[in-house]
Scaffold this motif. Structure first.
Motif, PDB file in Angstrom:
ATOM      1  N   THR A   2       0.865  -1.117  -0.012  1.00 12.16           N
ATOM      2  CA  THR A   2       0.047  -0.245   0.210  1.00 12.16           C
ATOM      3  C   THR A   2       0.771   1.327   0.053  1.00 12.16           C
ATOM      4  O   THR A   2       2.316   0.893   0.338  1.00 12.16           O
ATOM      5  CB  THR A   2      -1.135   0.465   1.025  1.00 12.16           C
ATOM      6  N   PRO A  66      -0.414  -6.521 -10.301  1.00 12.48           N
ATOM      7  CA  PRO A  66      -0.772  -4.743 -10.010  1.00 12.48           C
ATOM      8  C   PRO A  66       0.566  -3.932  -9.849  1.00 12.48           C
ATOM      9  O   PRO A  66       0.335  -2.440  -9.472  1.00 12.48           O
ATOM     10  CB  PRO A  66      -2.146  -5.168  -8.716  1.00 12.48           C
ATOM     11  N   SER A 107       0.932  -6.984   0.758  1.00 11.99           N
ATOM     12  CA  SER A 107       0.474  -7.970  -0.556  1.00 11.99           C
ATOM     13  C   SER A 107       0.031  -8.820  -0.343  1.00 11.99           C
ATOM     14  O   SER A 107      -0.656  -9.371  -1.207  1.00 11.99           O
ATOM     15  CB  SER A 107       2.198  -8.537  -1.060  1.00 11.99           C
ATOM     16  N   ARG A 110      -3.636  -7.563  -0.532  1.00  9.25           N
ATOM     17  CA  ARG A 110      -3.497  -7.141  -2.735  1.00  9.25           C
ATOM     18  C   ARG A 110      -4.132  -8.163  -3.482  1.00  9.25           C
ATOM     19  O   ARG A 110      -4.116  -8.371  -4.405  1.00  9.25           O
ATOM     20  CB  ARG A 110      -3.096  -6.334  -2.892  1.00  9.25           C
TER      21      ARG A 110
END
Length: 181
Positions: A2, A66, A107, A110
């Motif tokens: 983030t 991502p 991570s 995500r």
């Protein structure tokens, strides 16, 4: 990861070691692309550590990745690659959600729940960064996958040694510095 922002190379911290020439970065990008393709993972990364942040030097352009090359993230002990760099040791997570130490890592939050990463070191032992791969599904990385990433690590560390040696040969010898004044 983030807090990732695209700084395209500007860093708030000071890096250990000299700059990496553009032709070497292109070569490393090719190694990372091959890693993602041959290991069938959505994410393969090569990171570089600075005093206060981590730069994504090379990043495979897979559809489900991502992360973007050139992005920078603040250093945090909740990042998989931070553990690899700090311990100077590999990290293998089959499924971070099953490990209390990593279940709430950025991570993992995500969706990147499996991880295999190795440290990248300058010849003097200072950390350059990491080479790693991540996936959205739990997985066991095969011996071939581990050997591939280890081989690529050797190539990158050989390049780092050459860059380090080149910089040293471009510098005047220490005993001559006094003569230059």
């Amino acid at each position: 990861m983030t807090g990732v922002t695209d700084t395209t190379g500007s860093h708030s911290g000071k890096s250990s070691g000299p700059d990496v020439p553009p032709d070497v970065l292109v070569k490393w990008q090719g190694l990372i692309d091959l890693t993602a393709d041959l290991c069938a993972v959505p994410v393969a990364l090569l990171t570089r550590f600075y005093a206060t942040d981590i730069n994504l030097v090379a990043c495979a352009p897979q559809k489900d990745n991502p992360y973007k090359r050139g992005e920078t993230v603040g250093i945090s002990n909740r990042l998989y690659c931070f553990a690899v760099a700090t311990d100077r040791a590999p990290l293998l997570l089959h499924d971070a959600r099953e490990d209390p130490a990593w279940a709430d890592a950025p991570s993992a939050n995500r969706g990147m729940v499996s991880y295999l990463g190795f440290p990248l070191l300058w010849p003097d032992g200072d950390v350059f960064g990491t080479i790693c791969m991540l996936d959205k599904v739990p997985r066991t990385y095969s011996r071939t996958h581990r050997e591939l990433i280890l081989h690529f690590r050797e190539v990158i560390e050989s390049d780092l040694a050459h860059i380090h040696d080149q910089r040293a040969s471009d510098s005047p010898p220490m005993e001559r510095i006094g003569e230059l004044n």
